[in-house]
Design a protein around this motif. Structure first.
Motif, mmCIF file in Angstrom:
data_model
loop_
_atom_site.group_PDB
_atom_site.id
_atom_site.type_symbol
_atom_site.label_atom_id
_atom_site.label_comp_id
_atom_site.label_asym_id
_atom_site.label_seq_id
_atom_site.Cartn_x
_atom_site.Cartn_y
_atom_site.Cartn_z
ATOM 1 N N ASP A 84 0.813 -1.196 0.000
ATOM 2 C CA ASP A 84 0.000 0.000 0.000
ATOM 3 C C ASP A 84 0.857 1.261 0.000
ATOM 4 O OD1 ASP A 84 0.945 0.366 2.597
ATOM 5 O OD2 ASP A 84 -0.777 -0.647 3.478
ATOM 6 N N ASP A 85 0.172 2.424 -0.044
ATOM 7 C CA ASP A 85 0.880 3.692 -0.160
ATOM 8 C C ASP A 85 1.838 3.934 1.003
ATOM 9 O OD1 ASP A 85 -0.280 4.406 -2.565
ATOM 10 O OD2 ASP A 85 -1.999 5.346 -1.618
ATOM 11 N N ALA A 86 1.378 3.671 2.239
ATOM 12 C CA ALA A 86 2.188 3.968 3.413
ATOM 13 C C ALA A 86 3.486 3.172 3.408
ATOM 14 C CB ALA A 86 1.394 3.692 4.691
ATOM 15 N N THR A 87 3.398 1.872 3.170
ATOM 16 C CA THR A 87 4.607 1.054 3.191
ATOM 17 C C THR A 87 5.494 1.348 1.985
ATOM 18 O OG1 THR A 87 3.414 -0.759 2.115
ATOM 19 C CG2 THR A 87 3.528 -0.784 4.520
ATOM 20 N N PHE A 88 4.883 1.689 0.850
ATOM 21 C CA PHE A 88 5.681 2.014 -0.336
ATOM 22 C C PHE A 88 6.539 3.244 -0.087
ATOM 23 C CE2 PHE A 88 6.010 4.666 -4.173
ATOM 24 C CZ PHE A 88 6.804 3.852 -4.958
ATOM 25 N N PHE A 89 5.938 4.318 0.417
ATOM 26 C CA PHE A 89 6.696 5.540 0.635
ATOM 27 C C PHE A 89 7.683 5.389 1.788
ATOM 28 C CE2 PHE A 89 2.963 7.405 -1.605
ATOM 29 C CZ PHE A 89 3.661 7.925 -2.680
ATOM 30 N N ALA A 90 7.352 4.590 2.787
ATOM 31 C CA ALA A 90 8.305 4.328 3.867
ATOM 32 C C ALA A 90 9.528 3.590 3.333
ATOM 33 C CB ALA A 90 7.633 3.531 4.983
ATOM 34 N N TRP A 91 9.297 2.648 2.436
ATOM 35 C CA TRP A 91 10.392 1.876 1.847
ATOM 36 C C TRP A 91 11.289 2.763 0.975
ATOM 37 C CZ3 TRP A 91 13.705 -1.722 1.993
ATOM 38 C CH2 TRP A 91 14.237 -2.363 0.872
ATOM 39 N N THR A 92 10.704 3.560 0.100
ATOM 40 C CA THR A 92 11.513 4.426 -0.757
ATOM 41 C C THR A 92 12.259 5.482 0.058
ATOM 42 O OG1 THR A 92 9.561 5.814 -1.177
ATOM 43 C CG2 THR A 92 10.041 4.083 -2.774
ATOM 44 N N ALA A 93 11.627 5.992 1.134
ATOM 45 C CA ALA A 93 12.298 6.967 1.994
ATOM 46 C C ALA A 93 13.485 6.330 2.707
ATOM 47 C CB ALA A 93 11.319 7.551 3.005
ATOM 48 N N TRP A 94 13.315 5.096 3.159
ATOM 49 C CA TRP A 94 14.430 4.399 3.820
ATOM 50 C C TRP A 94 15.586 4.193 2.853
ATOM 51 C CZ3 TRP A 94 17.035 -0.224 3.080
ATOM 52 C CH2 TRP A 94 17.850 -0.651 4.126
ATOM 53 N N LEU A 95 15.285 3.785 1.637
ATOM 54 C CA LEU A 95 16.335 3.573 0.640
ATOM 55 C C LEU A 95 17.095 4.863 0.359
ATOM 56 C CD1 LEU A 95 14.388 1.321 -1.894
ATOM 57 C CD2 LEU A 95 16.293 0.596 -0.427
ATOM 58 N N ALA A 96 16.359 5.961 0.186
ATOM 59 C CA ALA A 96 17.009 7.244 -0.088
ATOM 60 C C ALA A 96 17.857 7.691 1.085
ATOM 61 C CB ALA A 96 15.955 8.301 -0.423
ATOM 62 N N ALA A 97 17.361 7.479 2.310
ATOM 63 C CA ALA A 97 18.116 7.887 3.490
ATOM 64 C C ALA A 97 19.397 7.089 3.641
ATOM 65 C CB ALA A 97 17.250 7.729 4.736
ATOM 66 N N ARG A 98 19.382 5.836 3.220
ATOM 67 C CA ARG A 98 20.577 4.995 3.315
ATOM 68 C C ARG A 98 21.584 5.313 2.217
ATOM 69 N NH1 ARG A 98 21.793 2.648 7.824
ATOM 70 N NH2 ARG A 98 22.932 1.034 6.690
ATOM 71 N N GLY A 99 21.159 5.999 1.169
ATOM 72 C CA GLY A 99 22.067 6.344 0.090
ATOM 73 C C GLY A 99 21.989 5.433 -1.114
ATOM 74 N N ALA A 100 20.986 4.575 -1.165
ATOM 75 C CA ALA A 100 20.810 3.706 -2.323
ATOM 76 C C ALA A 100 20.088 4.464 -3.432
ATOM 77 C CB ALA A 100 20.008 2.461 -1.938
ATOM 78 N N GLY A 101 20.282 4.028 -4.663
ATOM 79 C CA GLY A 101 19.540 4.597 -5.772
ATOM 80 C C GLY A 101 18.150 3.991 -5.819
ATOM 81 N N VAL A 102 17.173 4.780 -6.202
ATOM 82 C CA VAL A 102 15.788 4.306 -6.283
ATOM 83 C C VAL A 102 15.268 4.561 -7.689
ATOM 84 C CG1 VAL A 102 13.451 4.493 -5.373
ATOM 85 C CG2 VAL A 102 15.415 4.789 -3.837
ATOM 86 N N ALA A 103 14.897 3.500 -8.381
ATOM 87 C CA ALA A 103 14.336 3.615 -9.727
ATOM 88 C C ALA A 103 12.873 3.191 -9.681
ATOM 89 C CB ALA A 103 15.110 2.748 -10.714
ATOM 90 N N THR A 104 11.981 4.133 -9.947
ATOM 91 C CA THR A 104 10.549 3.850 -9.919
ATOM 92 C C THR A 104 10.074 3.502 -11.321
ATOM 93 O OG1 THR A 104 10.233 5.403 -8.088
ATOM 94 C CG2 THR A 104 8.281 4.759 -9.330
ATOM 95 N N VAL A 105 9.492 2.320 -11.453
ATOM 96 C CA VAL A 105 8.960 1.889 -12.745
ATOM 97 C C VAL A 105 7.465 1.677 -12.603
ATOM 98 C CG1 VAL A 105 11.146 0.826 -13.384
ATOM 99 C CG2 VAL A 105 9.400 -0.562 -12.293
ATOM 100 N N THR A 106 6.730 2.002 -13.644
ATOM 101 C CA THR A 106 5.276 1.876 -13.622
ATOM 102 C C THR A 106 4.797 1.124 -14.857
ATOM 103 O OG1 THR A 106 4.997 4.007 -14.751
ATOM 104 C CG2 THR A 106 4.994 4.030 -12.336
ATOM 105 N N GLY A 107 3.635 0.529 -14.725
ATOM 106 C CA GLY A 107 3.009 -0.130 -15.859
ATOM 107 C C GLY A 107 3.578 -1.481 -16.212
ATOM 108 N N VAL A 108 4.501 -1.998 -15.398
ATOM 109 C CA VAL A 108 5.121 -3.292 -15.704
ATOM 110 C C VAL A 108 4.262 -4.401 -15.127
ATOM 111 C CG1 VAL A 108 7.157 -4.733 -15.436
ATOM 112 C CG2 VAL A 108 7.411 -2.263 -15.693
ATOM 113 N N THR A 109 3.564 -5.122 -15.972
ATOM 114 C CA THR A 109 2.739 -6.246 -15.546
ATOM 115 C C THR A 109 3.321 -7.518 -16.141
ATOM 116 O OG1 THR A 109 1.262 -5.873 -17.434
ATOM 117 C CG2 THR A 109 0.636 -4.873 -15.329
ATOM 118 N N MET A 110 3.740 -8.410 -15.270
ATOM 119 C CA MET A 110 4.348 -9.648 -15.731
ATOM 120 C C MET A 110 3.276 -10.733 -15.862
ATOM 121 S SD MET A 110 7.295 -8.464 -16.071
ATOM 122 C CE MET A 110 8.084 -9.971 -16.649
ATOM 123 N N PRO A 111 3.482 -11.704 -16.779
ATOM 124 C CA PRO A 111 4.711 -11.971 -17.514
ATOM 125 C C PRO A 111 4.823 -11.289 -18.873
ATOM 126 C CG PRO A 111 3.200 -13.782 -17.824
ATOM 127 C CD PRO A 111 2.503 -12.808 -16.929
#
Length: 297
Positions: free
Chosen positions: A122-149
């Motif tokens: 959900d939105d809350a956990t998604f933004f918490a995860w991306t914020a944690w990654l940015a705070a740690r110094g990792a790169g964050v690449a957001t992709v949309t519309g990718v439906t597998m397979p």
């Protein structure tokens, strides 16, 4: 490998201190109010369980992949292994780019044409995860519309371009600015898929001579061609490394990182007391945190 001497598990859990409880109300916050139960401690047994489990599995993925600084490392997934792997890579001087997908992925031109993303919740956990990654110094690449397979070539090309741009910022000397990040204009991508759900996306993103490290037993199916990826991987000369379990000899090296504060068990583990083991199936928690269950005294 980490050659520094280990301080032992006792020093690990003492230095990490008290761990927060999951509030149990469906939220991802680890902060409790004045009426919440007192936080439980991660004792030696709990520390060993985490270090020998998710943390050691993440370290095994790093070691088996033979990753080095200035290599274009792309991480897929959103699990405790993903979290610990990011911390391990950063401790080793490697800046990974973590691919995230918003909670809703459009399927058509209208906002109603959307489906939940199984990867990022959900939105809350998604933004918490991306914020944690940015705070740690990792790169964050957001992709949309990718439906597998079957993501579609245009969507897949857009995803590759988004990842390549973040790679270029994170490691300009090694990353390719072109879509697909192939070896023609830079080093091939080193993709680490930290859960079975991200395997098909890893196979779709891998360019010529890329490497996929699959942190799950399902890697055999990926190589064998389940889902139609086997033949395409061979044609692109993609190497697949399977990591089915943690390597026991790497547990002490993992503990050494935690003792030095480079592996944050306090943020990566939730301790919960349960009245019975049956309750564990009903517990809500941050999917990137390992869960340690304890029984009431």
């Amino acid at each position: 490998r980490d050659r520094s001497p280990s301080r032992g598990l006792g020093d690990v859990y003492k230095r990490q201190g008290e761990l927060p409880r999951d509030p149990g109300d469906g939220s991802s916050s680890h902060v409790t109010d004045a009426t919440a139960p007192r936080p439980a401690r991660l004792g030696a047994a709990g520390a060993l369980a985490v270090l020998a489990g998710e943390a050691a599995l993440a370290y095994t993925a790093y070691a088996r992949s033979d990753l080095a600084p200035k290599e274009p490392v792309v991480v897929l997934g959103r699990t405790p292994v993903t979290r610990f792997l990011v911390e391990i890579l950063l401790a080793k001087g490697i800046t990974p780019v973590v691919v995230v997908q918003p909670p809703t992925t459009p399927r058509g031109p209208h906002p109603s044409d959307a489906q939940p993303s199984a990867q990022d919740g959900d939105d809350a956990t998604f933004f918490a995860w991306t914020a944690w990654l940015a705070a740690r110094g990792a790169g964050v690449a957001t992709v949309t519309g990718v439906t597998m397979p079957s993501p579609g070539e245009q969507v897949l090309a857009a995803a590759r371009s988004a990842i390549a741009l973040v790679l270029a910022r994170a490691a300009p000397a090694s990353a390719s600015p072109s879509p697909g990040a192939t070896a023609l204009s830079g080093r091939p991508w080193r993709i680490v898929a930290t859960d079975p759900a991200s395997l098909s996306l890893a196979a779709a993103l891998a360019g010529p001579r890329a490497t996929i490290t699959a942190v799950c037993a399902a890697a055999q199916g990926l190589v064998a061609g389940d889902g139609g990826f086997g033949a395409a991987l061979w044609q692109r000369e993609v190497s697949v490394i399977g990591v089915a379990a943690a390597s026991p000899e790497l547990i002490l090296e993992t503990a050494a990182l935690a003792a030095r504060g480079q592996l944050d068990l306090q943020a990566g583990v939730v301790v919960r007391e349960v009245g019975s083991l049956g309750e564990s199936r009903q517990l809500a928690q941050d999917p990137t945190c390992a869960l340690v269950l304890t029984l009431p005294a």
